[in-house]
Design a protein around this motif. Structure first.
Motif, PDB file in Angstrom:
ATOM      1  N   UNK A 191      -5.876  14.564  16.775  1.00 47.68           N
ATOM      2  CA  UNK A 191      -7.122  14.545  16.016  1.00 47.68           C
ATOM      3  C   UNK A 191      -7.491  13.132  15.584  1.00 47.68           C
ATOM      4  N   UNK A 192      -6.581  12.174  15.788  1.00 42.02           N
ATOM      5  CA  UNK A 192      -6.867  10.785  15.440  1.00 42.02           C
ATOM      6  C   UNK A 192      -7.707  10.126  16.524  1.00 42.02           C
TER       7      UNK A 192
ATOM      8  N   UNK B 203      -2.968  10.592  -4.824  1.00 36.87           N
ATOM      9  CA  UNK B 203      -3.676  11.192  -3.693  1.00 36.87           C
ATOM     10  C   UNK B 203      -4.791  10.270  -3.203  1.00 36.87           C
ATOM     11  N   UNK B 204      -5.454   9.614  -4.142  1.00 33.80           N
ATOM     12  CA  UNK B 204      -6.483   8.656  -3.760  1.00 33.80           C
ATOM     13  C   UNK B 204      -5.868   7.494  -2.988  1.00 33.80           C
ATOM     14  N   UNK B 205      -4.698   7.016  -3.437  1.00 34.48           N
ATOM     15  CA  UNK B 205      -4.023   5.929  -2.734  1.00 34.48           C
ATOM     16  C   UNK B 205      -3.581   6.365  -1.344  1.00 34.48           C
ATOM     17  N   UNK B 206      -3.134   7.632  -1.221  1.00 30.05           N
ATOM     18  CA  UNK B 206      -2.771   8.148   0.104  1.00 30.05           C
ATOM     19  C   UNK B 206      -3.974   8.110   1.041  1.00 30.05           C
TER      20      UNK B 206
ATOM     21  N   UNK C 213      -4.375   5.838   4.313  1.00 31.50           N
ATOM     22  CA  UNK C 213      -4.658   6.449   5.614  1.00 31.50           C
ATOM     23  C   UNK C 213      -5.903   5.828   6.242  1.00 31.50           C
ATOM     24  N   UNK C 214      -6.920   5.576   5.399  1.00 32.38           N
ATOM     25  CA  UNK C 214      -8.144   4.974   5.921  1.00 32.38           C
ATOM     26  C   UNK C 214      -7.893   3.558   6.432  1.00 32.38           C
ATOM     27  N   UNK C 215      -7.113   2.777   5.658  1.00 36.96           N
ATOM     28  CA  UNK C 215      -6.806   1.424   6.107  1.00 36.96           C
ATOM     29  C   UNK C 215      -5.998   1.433   7.396  1.00 36.96           C
ATOM     30  N   UNK C 216      -5.037   2.368   7.450  1.00 37.01           N
ATOM     31  CA  UNK C 216      -4.243   2.482   8.671  1.00 37.01           C
ATOM     32  C   UNK C 216      -5.117   2.874   9.852  1.00 37.01           C
TER      33      UNK C 216
ATOM     34  N   UNK D 211       0.804  -1.211   0.000  1.00 37.71           N
ATOM     35  CA  UNK D 211       0.000   0.000   0.000  1.00 37.71           C
ATOM     36  C   UNK D 211       0.842   1.269   0.000  1.00 37.71           C
ATOM     37  N   UNK D 212       2.143   1.148   0.269  1.00 39.12           N
ATOM     38  CA  UNK D 212       3.006   2.328   0.225  1.00 39.12           C
ATOM     39  C   UNK D 212       3.483   2.642  -1.189  1.00 39.12           C
ATOM     40  N   UNK D 213       3.224   1.735  -2.123  1.00 35.77           N
ATOM     41  CA  UNK D 213       3.618   1.941  -3.523  1.00 35.77           C
ATOM     42  C   UNK D 213       2.796   3.085  -4.129  1.00 35.77           C
ATOM     43  N   UNK D 214       3.433   3.872  -4.993  1.00 34.32           N
ATOM     44  CA  UNK D 214       2.745   4.967  -5.666  1.00 34.32           C
ATOM     45  C   UNK D 214       3.019   4.908  -7.164  1.00 34.32           C
ATOM     46  N   UNK D 215       2.102   5.455  -7.951  1.00 36.75           N
ATOM     47  CA  UNK D 215       2.213   5.404  -9.406  1.00 36.75           C
ATOM     48  C   UNK D 215       3.246   6.414  -9.888  1.00 36.75           C
ATOM     49  N   UNK D 216       4.143   6.006 -10.794  1.00 37.80           N
ATOM     50  CA  UNK D 216       5.102   6.964 -11.355  1.00 37.80           C
ATOM     51  C   UNK D 216       4.414   7.891 -12.343  1.00 37.80           C
ATOM     52  N   UNK D 217       5.005   9.057 -12.570  1.00 36.88           N
ATOM     53  CA  UNK D 217       4.463   9.999 -13.553  1.00 36.88           C
ATOM     54  C   UNK D 217       4.642   9.432 -14.960  1.00 36.88           C
ATOM     55  N   UNK D 218       3.582   9.486 -15.758  1.00 36.52           N
ATOM     56  CA  UNK D 218       3.666   8.989 -17.135  1.00 36.52           C
ATOM     57  C   UNK D 218       4.525   9.929 -17.980  1.00 36.52           C
TER      58      UNK D 218
END
Length: 469
Positions: free
Chosen positions: A404-405, A226-229, A233-236, A204-211
């Motif tokens: 705030x958590x 940003x959606x993956x972030x 965060x929600x899963x965490x 889940x820490x993987x992110x998409x590279x810029x095309x």
């Protein structure tokens, strides 16, 4: 993951489509150019021929045949090659003047291909194409004036060849360009697909590279990251909530079990009532935690968003101040309020009151007796600010985002009271209202500000501004 061929990629097909459009456009433009140039050259040739015919015809009538023959000879010698040719034949079809053979004599407009007797004088052309016009003179002789259109025919052939050549060249360049662009795009898209596969496998820490092909693709990658972030965060948060629930509920349940065991051993009487009251208190705490969790979940899901309306903020803050003034006095705190009159704003009255209540209770609970707590409502350029400040120990800078958590508490042993849900609920209320929640240093203590947008005056509020000590 199956690998897509560059020839079957969308980029290659798009390049083919663009190539076809350019090829058709180029052919159409060159065809129109050829027709325009051809028509113009033909019209100029016709005008020149008609002018020469009119001049020679008038000259033959006015000055005689000898003068006409002399004039034709002069014109043949004066006119540059590839332009005008002349012929004059008598009634007996005998050649009288001009470079054209008598066999081409005819009346009206016509075209004729003629063998070139002197090709070295005409760019080596073995034949020439003539656009001729013949008329009868007054004595029955025939006068013919012709324009050599060989240059025009060569121009037409050259434009046709150019059209075909450009069409083939553009198509080939588009095919090569499409293949190159398709290959580059597929390589970059392959990196994105591999990153997606790693995410699907649990990273889940993987992110998409810029095309990198264009700003639109990079914006798409950025939005997906940003959606993956958010998802991470929600899963965490879900994992943390599960852990915290297990931790926070274990202690009161254990205590409840112990008290019930004491009840079993000691029997009835005063001790029984005290233990029963304590057990009920533990159960109430559990219910409070569950209610707070359900409330926060509902707020984050936007369930209460449809109840937002313009409310009297001044009246709300005055009521909360009056309600908590005795509570603060009983706990040895000094509660004061500065509330501007006639302020209103869009809000859900019930949940906004719950958020302000949580802020006041937090200030009372986490500050020592004698601490000062100040509540304020003030107008800002971009909305209305609700502030609760105290002069207690405050919250360290690096912990202000953590508090705030859900279930987060500064006490590492978690032995202090409370479930760590108060500020989480306030944060959820702020998000629902589109408000800005800020925790800042009060020097000393903590200052919490909730900035509500789009506030406007309310005429029904009481005109009261208080500063109670």
């Amino acid at each position: 993951m199956s690998k897509v061929s560059a020839f079957r990629s969308g980029a290659f097909r798009f390049a083919l489509m663009v190539a076809a459009v350019f090829a058709v456009g180029t052919i159409a433009v060159l065809f129109l150019v050829e027709r325009t140039v051809s028509d113009y050259a033909t019209e100029v040739a016709r005008d020149s021929v008609m002018t020469e015919v009119a001049i020679l015809r008038e000259e033959d009538r006015a000055s005689g045949r000898a003068r006409t023959i002399e004039s034709i000879t002069q014109r043949e010698n004066a006119v540059r090659e590839h332009q005008l040719r002349f012929l004059l034949v008598g009634r007996d079809h005998r050649h009288l003047a001009g470079s054209l053979p008598a066999t081409v004599a005819a009346i009206g407009w016509y075209r004729r291909s003629l063998y070139n007797r002197n090709p070295e004088n005409d760019d080596g052309a073995p034949a020439m194409m003539l656009l001729a016009y013949g008329v009868n003179l007054h004595d029955g002789a025939t006068l013919v004036v012709a324009s050599d259109t060989s240059d025009l025919d060569e121009l037409r052939w050259g434009l046709g060849t150019t059209t075909g050549g450009f069409g083939i060249m553009i198509t080939l360049l588009a095919l090569v360009g499409g293949l190159v662009v398709g290959s580059i795009f597929l390589r970059r898209l392959d990196r994105v697909n591999r990153a997606v596969e790693r995410i699907m496998e649990g990273s889940m820490s993987e992110r998409l590279p810029a095309i990198g092909m264009s700003r639109e693709f990079d914006q798409l990658s950025s939005n997906l990251n940003r959606m993956l972030d958010k998802i991470e965060a929600l899963l965490s948060s879900v994992r943390q909530v599960s852990t915290d629930i297990a931790h926070d509920l274990r202690t009161p349940l254990t205590r409840l079990r112990q008290r019930l065991e004491n009840l079993k051993e000691r029997g009835t009487g005063t001790v029984f009532e005290a233990e029963a009251d304590a057990a009920l208190g533990q159960i109430d705490r559990l219910l409070t935690v569950f209610r707070a969790l359900l409330r926060i979940g509902a707020l984050e899901a936007g369930v209460s968003g449809n109840r937002i309306e313009m409310i009297d903020l001044t009246d709300l803050m005055e009521r909360l101040y009056q309600a908590y003034l005795p509570v603060a006095e009983d706990s040895g705190h000094q509660l004061s309020a500065t509330i501007e009159p006639r302020l209103s704003g869009p809000a859900d009255r019930e949940i906004l009151a719950q958020a302000v209540t949580n802020l006041i209770e937090n200030a009372v609970f986490h500050t020592p007796p004698g601490a000062a707590i100040a509540v304020s409502l003030s107008r800002r350029a971009n909305g209305v600010a609700i502030t609760v400040a105290d002069d207690g120990p405050g919250i360290p800078d690096d912990e202000r985002s953590n508090v705030l958590k859900r279930f987060y508490r500064l006490d590492p042993s978690r032995s202090a009271g409370g479930a760590g849900l108060g500020l989480s609920l306030v944060s959820a209320v702020a998000d629902l209202h589109g408000a800005k929640l800020t925790l800042m240093d009060n020097r000393p203590g903590l200052r919490v500000e909730l900035l509500l947008p789009a506030a406007r005056p309310s005429p029904k509020s009481r005109d009261l501004e208080s500063d109670h000590e």
